[in-house]
Design an enzyme around this catalytic site. Structure first.
Site, PDB file in Angstrom:
ATOM      1  N   CYS A  89       0.785  -1.401   0.128  1.00 27.43           N
ATOM      2  CA  CYS A  89       0.014  -0.229  -0.142  1.00 27.43           C
ATOM      3  C   CYS A  89       0.621   1.645  -0.090  1.00 27.43           C
ATOM      4  O   CYS A  89       0.319   2.375  -0.385  1.00 27.43           O
ATOM      5  CB  CYS A  89      -0.610   0.001   1.506  1.00 27.43           C
ATOM      6  N   CYS A 210     -14.560   0.691   5.499  1.00 24.24           N
ATOM      7  CA  CYS A 210     -14.286  -0.090   4.545  1.00 24.24           C
ATOM      8  C   CYS A 210     -13.107   0.996   4.029  1.00 24.24           C
ATOM      9  O   CYS A 210     -14.454   1.712   2.816  1.00 24.24           O
ATOM     10  CB  CYS A 210     -13.588  -1.219   3.896  1.00 24.24           C
ATOM     11  N   HIS A 339      -8.827   4.131  -2.879  1.00 23.85           N
ATOM     12  CA  HIS A 339      -7.979   3.643  -2.755  1.00 23.85           C
ATOM     13  C   HIS A 339      -6.587   2.803  -3.436  1.00 23.85           C
ATOM     14  O   HIS A 339      -6.464   1.601  -3.664  1.00 23.85           O
ATOM     15  CB  HIS A 339      -7.658   2.799  -1.137  1.00 23.85           C
TER      16      HIS A 339
END
Lengths: 397, 475
Positions: A89, A210, A339
């Site tokens: 990430c 989330c 993301h």
């Protein structure tokens, strides 16, 4: 210090979302052009001497050509070296960090860092679960992305009394911010009740705790600080950066209430910049899940360990306009902006670049600048064992 | 040399289905219920549970066992032994003698008698006999309502014990009884009336007659008569044929209505039940049957000074959970999405698993001689992650501990139970283990809760069953 100061003179990103109609290459090219065109005094791509391409799932999903030449070849820069970066990430921020190292070392005067991720060409299950096939065949089995963060939430609730309502407040804040950011995947206000009543994903995390799966790309143009005025009268400078590691398995970690990699990365970055958490005016931090942002407040030193739940509850991380003393994720964060792994870090850099330059595009969420420092942070990778922190400033010295 | 049972252990899965529930779809209920393996259980995992209980009942460690004799008609493999895996899990020495018996639910008794001969002949001092079965039955067949699942293990040894193994006789004639070809999914049956009359009743009666002749003891002089049976009717008719009074059948007649036909575990479970209630000096007769063979053997109960094994049958029965026929079909993979299970990171027959045997089956860690940290998994940690020390020694982690933290996943790909708990355990021995939960409901999980690690089937890929430890609450 024995390194050349580095400046950012242009950034670009694309509208994040489920971009079914755009190819991986198209995402990359659009972010590249946006960065080139953002340079105040104009910019000839021929001046770029080296490139760093961040892309994470390329190797896991087999869809894209993940090598550095994907950048060089698709934007017509075949003369320059391009290194591909994959580091979970934090891939985007590590891509930026490596480009910084290239310029800071004196080998290159001008470089580009670009992060691109195509998350939505595969079914949610496959992209989400490709991580479940990593690591030890049995000890890692049964893990999914949320289950790398949810156990920390459970333990944090147990040790410090953090509540699901406090976690939900992170999602509410970031979704509000996302409504102000035209680049964000989601532009919808939500309430604490909606978060708490959304479907369970990985106890204690609900669906709205989330971040979504998002396609996206973002880029930054870096140069030697002493050359920055050629391109803009308002450059942003890299004050410091750090990268920390941690143990790979929860069985090995010292505590289940922190991400130690973040603490280590932050310590290095603060030391390199010569600043402390009190000097940070605005931060873009890794909020892949609501609990992650709460742990980040603590691990980045914005508050004491265990105080993260109170930090959000007291409104300290809200936008300056709402009275926040340290606005966190004005862009909407990963929770609302999305993301796209390798694009995330560079999109955070872009947001902070705009705030430090007080650009009109972020006037609806502009952080109040007191000291002129902004902090960018990612944490993740297998076992959440990698973190990158970057500190940017508008000070020339 | 005197050969005795030194200890025993029983395992029956937690899940039950009432035969009425099956009959609601297919008709023809006879009452009672049967034990059902969970998605992560099979003949091997049940054998491990029973064997661990038996070793603990006999107060022995795995390394004190000289041989393992396994009898099952439902091994996960047509080729590939499973006793090697049992030996690793139980921690026997590499010199242990291993024998896998198969072919019918009598396999365990062939194993028992062969093992007793091995001890009598002086080859072994302490050996483990395990009967385990989870036989597959076609939906709608009579066998679906009768085939249960369970395992029983007995430790045999030389010298005095719970009961002595005395005489044994056999009677066999070739014919085709129930069968399952190597490429069949389910056990098949031609004519139950024919196999009961010609096979079961006739063979068992002959074996009993021969045992009485050999021992010079008539049926009525035995205190306990334990008869393997496929259903209560068979038990009733055989008891009548050999003139065994009902009160002598007490040990075995309660098993079928509670658990179904336990196959290779059935007769051993009957013997174990009899031993639990028997008094010193009592005589026991046990009669096996499977596929054209019957064995009859006698035992004499020794000093009554042993406790019940843990868990007891009573405890196993108290913890049962009844399931619906739909859930049953899903567990048996008869009802399926058709998607293959989510693949392992590396294929199960790869060297990764061979290198990981210590951590996966024996639950070993590498203890740092410098700082004491327990490095896990040891196949991947040759330098202490805490202090950088390189002097590491293998040690075995405890299989009990307390929950440090957990999460519960609600979205998982095919092949996983949902909801699925991931649980981080602080082990009693020090060290930590992170594993999937089994037989746990999300609502009962708490930080600090007492849990144990149990060997379960993690997945099956390329026909290879992969086993590892899961985390189960201690109730």
């Amino acid at each position: 210090m024995g390194w050349n100061r580095v400046a950012v003179v242009g950034v670009g990103m694309i509208k994040f979302g489920e971009l079914f109609e755009k190819s991986y290459e198209a995402l990359l090219q659009e972010a590249y052009l946006a960065a080139i065109r953002s340079v105040d005094k104009g910019f000839d791509p021929g001046e770029i001497q080296a490139g760093w391409l961040g892309t994470c799932l390329g190797s896991a999903m087999g869809l894209e050509i993940p090598g550095g030449a994907s950048l060089a070849a698709t934007v017509g820069l075949v003369e320059i070296p391009v290194t591909r970066v994959e580091n979970g990430c934090p891939t985007g921020s590590d891509t930026f960090r490596n480009a910084c190292l290239g310029v800071a070392s004196g080998v290159y005067d001008v470089a580009i860092a670009i992060g691109v991720e195509k998350m939505r060409d595969k079914p949610t299950e496959e992209s989400l679960l490709s991580i479940a096939a990593q690591g030890h065949p049995i000890l890692s089995r049964g893990g999914i992305a949320p289950s790398l963060f949810a156990p920390q939430a459970t333990r944090h609730m147990h040790e410090f009394g953090t509540t699901k309502e406090q976690m939900a407040l992170v999602a509410v804040k970031n979704h509000h911010n996302g409504c102000l950011d035209p680049y964000a995947h989601f532009q919808t206000e939500i309430t604490v009740e909606q978060v708490l009543s959304s479907p369970p994903v990985s106890y204690p995390l609900q669906l709205l705790d989330c971040c979504p799966q998002t396609d996206g790309a973002a880029a930054a143009i870096l140069c030697r600080a002493d050359l920055a005025r050629r391109y803009t009268d308002r450059p942003v400078y890299v004050a410091g950066f750090g990268m920390g590691s941690d143990y790979l398995y929860l069985t090995e970690k010292e505590r289940a209430t922190e991400f130690a990699a973040t603490r280590r990365a932050a310590k290095q970055a603060y030391a390199m910049a010569g600043v402390s958490p009190r000097d940070i005016d605005v931060a873009e931090v890794h909020d892949c899940f609501t609990i992650t942002e709460i742990l980040n407040y603590e691990d980045l030193g914005f508050c004491e360990k265990g105080e993260g739940g109170r930090f959000i509850q007291e409104g300290k991380s809200q936008l300056s306009q709402l009275g926040g003393s340290l606005p966190v994720n004005p862009s909407g964060g990963l929770l609302a902006k999305g993301h796209p792994l390798a694009a995330t870090g560079l999109a955070q850099i872009a947001e902070l670049y705009w705030h430090l330059r007080e650009e009109s595009s972020v006037s609806n969420r502009q952080a109040h600048l007191r000291r002129g420092y902004a902090l960018q942070h990612n944490v993740g990778g297998f076992g959440i064992a990698t973190s990158v922190v970057t500190i940017l400033t508008n000070h020339a010295d | 040399m005197q050969t005795s049972v030194m200890g025993y252990g029983i395992y029956v899965p937690r899940l039950r289905i009432k035969t009425d529930e099956i009959a609601s779809v297919w008709g023809g209920s006879k009452g009672g219920e049967k034990a059902v393996t969970n998605m992560d259980e099979d003949a091997v995992t049940m054998a491990v549970e029973a064997a661990q209980s038996a070793l603990s009942h006999a107060q022995l460690a795995g390394r004190e066992i000289d041989a393992i004799y396994l009898g099952t008609s439902s091994s996960p493999y047509a080729e590939q032994t499973v006793t090697t895996l049992l030996a690793e899990v139980l921690g026997t020495s590499p010199g242990v003698f291993l024998a896998d018996f198969a072919g019918s639910p009598r396999a365990s008794i062939a194993a028992l008698l062969a093992c007793a001969d091995g001890i009598r002949g002086g080859r072994f001092d302490r050996a483990l006999v395990i009967g385990t079965d989870d036989r597959p039955a076609a939906p709608g067949s009579a066998m679906e309502a009768s085939f249960g699942a369970g395992a029983v293990a007995m430790v045999l040894g030389s010298g005095e014990g719970l009961a002595t193994m005395d005489e044994a006789v056999s009677f066999s004639r070739h014919f085709v009884d129930r069968w399952r070809a190597a490429d069949d999914d389910y056990v098949r049956d031609f004519d139950p009336r024919f196999t009961r009359q010609y096979g079961y009743l006739a063979h068992c009666s002959e074996a009993v007659r021969a045992l009485c002749e050999r021992t010079g003891i008539a049926v009525e002089r035995f205190d306990h008569v334990v008869l393997q049976h496929q259903d209560p009717r068979g038990l009733r008719e055989l008891a009548a044929a050999i003139r065994a009074p009902k009160e002598k059948l007490a040990a075995c007649e309660g098993l079928f209505p509670a658990f179904g036909d336990l196959g290779s575990a059935a007769l051993l479970a009957g013997v174990a039940s009899a031993l639990t209630t028997a008094r010193e000096g009592q005589r026991l007769m046990a009669v096996s049957y499977g596929a054209g063979v019957s064995d009859a053997f006698s035992m004499t109960v020794g000093k009554r000074n042993w406790p019940e094994p843990i868990p007891s049958l009573t405890k196993l029965q108290r913890e049962k959970r009844n399931i619906s026929y739909l859930e049953y079909l899903r567990l048996k993979k008869i009802l399926s999405t058709g998607e293959p299970p989510f693949p392992m990171a590396v294929p199960p027959p790869s060297p990764t698993f061979m290198r990981g045997t210590g951590e996966l089956l024996r639950l070993e860690a590498a203890r740092c001689k410098g700082c004491g940290f327990l490095n896990y998994p040891p196949s991947m940690r040759t330098i202490c992650v805490r202090c950088g020390g390189t002097a590491l020694e293998r040690t075995t982690l405890s299989r009990r501990g307390k929950i440090h933290t957990f999460c519960v996943n609600y979205y998982m790909p095919p092949g996983f139970e949902i909801p699925l708990a991931n649980i981080l355990v602080d082990l009693d021995s020090g060290g930590r283990y992170m594993g999937m939960g089994t037989e746990v409901s999300p609502d009962e999980l708490r930080v600090g809760m007492d849990v144990e690690l149990v060997l379960r089937r993690i997945t099956k890929e390329r026909g290879v069953s992969v086993y590892g430890y899961k985390v189960k609450p201690i109730r």
